[in-house]
Design an enzyme around this catalytic site. Structure first.
Site, mmCIF file in Angstrom:
data_model
loop_
_atom_site.group_PDB
_atom_site.id
_atom_site.type_symbol
_atom_site.label_atom_id
_atom_site.label_comp_id
_atom_site.label_asym_id
_atom_site.label_seq_id
_atom_site.Cartn_x
_atom_site.Cartn_y
_atom_site.Cartn_z
ATOM 1 N N VAL A 102 13.807 -101.685 44.691
ATOM 2 C CA VAL A 102 13.483 -100.617 43.756
ATOM 3 C C VAL A 102 14.083 -101.010 42.410
ATOM 4 C CG1 VAL A 102 13.721 -98.167 43.208
ATOM 5 C CG2 VAL A 102 13.527 -98.908 45.601
ATOM 6 N N CYS A 103 13.293 -100.889 41.362
ATOM 7 C CA CYS A 103 13.770 -101.143 40.000
ATOM 8 C C CYS A 103 14.340 -102.569 39.905
ATOM 9 C CB CYS A 103 14.785 -100.073 39.631
ATOM 10 S SG CYS A 103 15.147 -99.947 37.850
ATOM 11 N N THR A 104 15.542 -102.703 39.340
ATOM 12 C CA THR A 104 16.111 -104.040 39.138
ATOM 13 C C THR A 104 16.712 -104.629 40.401
ATOM 14 O OG1 THR A 104 18.144 -102.994 38.329
ATOM 15 C CG2 THR A 104 16.541 -103.720 36.677
ATOM 16 N N THR A 122 9.293 -105.140 38.443
ATOM 17 C CA THR A 122 10.578 -104.470 38.302
ATOM 18 C C THR A 122 10.448 -103.496 37.135
ATOM 19 O OG1 THR A 122 12.977 -104.788 38.084
ATOM 20 C CG2 THR A 122 11.570 -106.233 36.755
ATOM 21 N N ALA A 155 8.782 -100.589 40.411
ATOM 22 C CA ALA A 155 9.268 -100.493 39.040
ATOM 23 C C ALA A 155 10.455 -99.533 38.974
ATOM 24 C CB ALA A 155 8.124 -100.050 38.133
#
Length: 317
Positions: A102-104, A122, A155
């Site tokens: 998830v995300c970074t 990301t 993202a």
């Protein structure tokens, strides 16, 4: 029963953890024995999220149960990750049935070599860094999530919920995912290829009020006369001055901005309404279905009818 193991570390983004966790927990509440959710940090010690919230893990990573789904969240702690955490991911990531970030969190997976040769995404603000630091990864900055084989990346922040719902739907069916989505008061599924943010957010907001008003007018009237001459008159500028000022303050030309707004409007109508293609083409400013078809094929690689078939959620049973 599928074990979901969520990796914790100092500086983790709390919503990257709790968003997907609530989705999987909702599935477990609805379908007993569907998921077993566990959290783990390197040494089993509590971690402090980037917001200051403290999370207490269930296990040290060395003692965590072997997961079906290994989920790696993002946050400030991914900027300078602990080498021991990257080593653990490198050693254990290849053996899981499903690998999720998830995300970074994608930066941690990439640092461990787990995204080499794969398409991934990301948070939009870190896509350039991911591509620069890990050239073996095919970085796609646009979608809210990407699934490439058994690896799934999402993202920023709330897109982790979208991805988790898609995974539950794949595991347990649409009815279960729909029940969870209703409980969380979110859409059942935003298409994975939906842009991370709208045209209005992707472009900069103009500094001068007349240009900001024009941006607002465009978004509210996609089917109107949005020629440079018409928009310039609304901003009380000459067409040449308007085009130059608009690009300088928003980072894009008036024509590209209008194209993006119209495409976004048409996509939303195709996803959310039963309106016909001809009606949508007029409402979105294309004039004819053929003009809209060309815009869709050029930008999205599929015609409007195909786009609707693929991405409009089926009616709930």
């Amino acid at each position: 029963m599928r074990t979901v193991l969520i990796v914790l570390f100092d500086g983790v983004q709390s919503l990257d953890v709790t968003g997907p966790l609530e989705v999987f927990a909702g599935a477990e509440a609805h379908r007993a024995d569907s998921y077993r959710i566990r959290t783990a940090s390197l040494d089993g010690a509590p971690v402090r999220c980037s917001s200051g919230l403290v999370l207490v893990p269930d296990h040290p990573l060395a003692e965590a149960p072997a997961p079906h789904t290994l989920l790696v969240p993002g946050g400030r702690g991914t900027r300078n990750p602990d080498p021991l955490l990257v080593d653990w991911l490198r050693a254990h990531g290849p053996g899981v049935e499903r690998l999720v970030s998830v995300c970074t969190g994608a930066i941690l997976l990439a640092a461990a070599g787990l995204l080499d040769g794969r398409r991934a995404t990301t948070h939009w603000a870190y896509c350039d860094r991911l591509a620069r630091d890990h050239p073996a990864v095919e970085v796609d900055p646009d979608p809210i999530y990407v699934r490439d084989g058994h690896v799934a990346t999402s993202a920023g922040v709330t897109s982790g919920i979208d991805l988790a719902l898609a995974l539950v739907e794949a595991d347990l069916g649409r009815a279960t995912a729909l029940t969870i989505a209703r409980h969380l008061v979110v859409f059942l599924r935003r298409p994975g290829n939906q842009a991370q943010f709208s045209v209005q957010l992707a472009a900069q907001t103009a500094r001068r009020e007349p240009l900001r008003e024009v941006q607002q007018w465009i978004s509210e009237h996609p089917g109107g006369d949005l020629s440079v001459e018409s928009l310039a008159a609304r901003a009380r500028l000459s067409p040449r001055h308007f085009a130059r000022a608009f690009q300088a303050e928003t980072g894009t030309t008036p024509g590209r901005y209008v194209e993006g707004v119209r495409l976004e409007h048409a996509r939303r109508l195709l996803e959310d309404t039963p309106d016909g293609v001809e009606e949508i083409s007029r409402a979105s400013g294309y004039g004819t279905p053929e003009a809209m078809r060309r815009a869709f094929v050029k930008t999205l690689g599929s015609a409007p009818a195909e786009y609707r078939r693929r991405f409009r959620p089926a009616p709930a049973g």
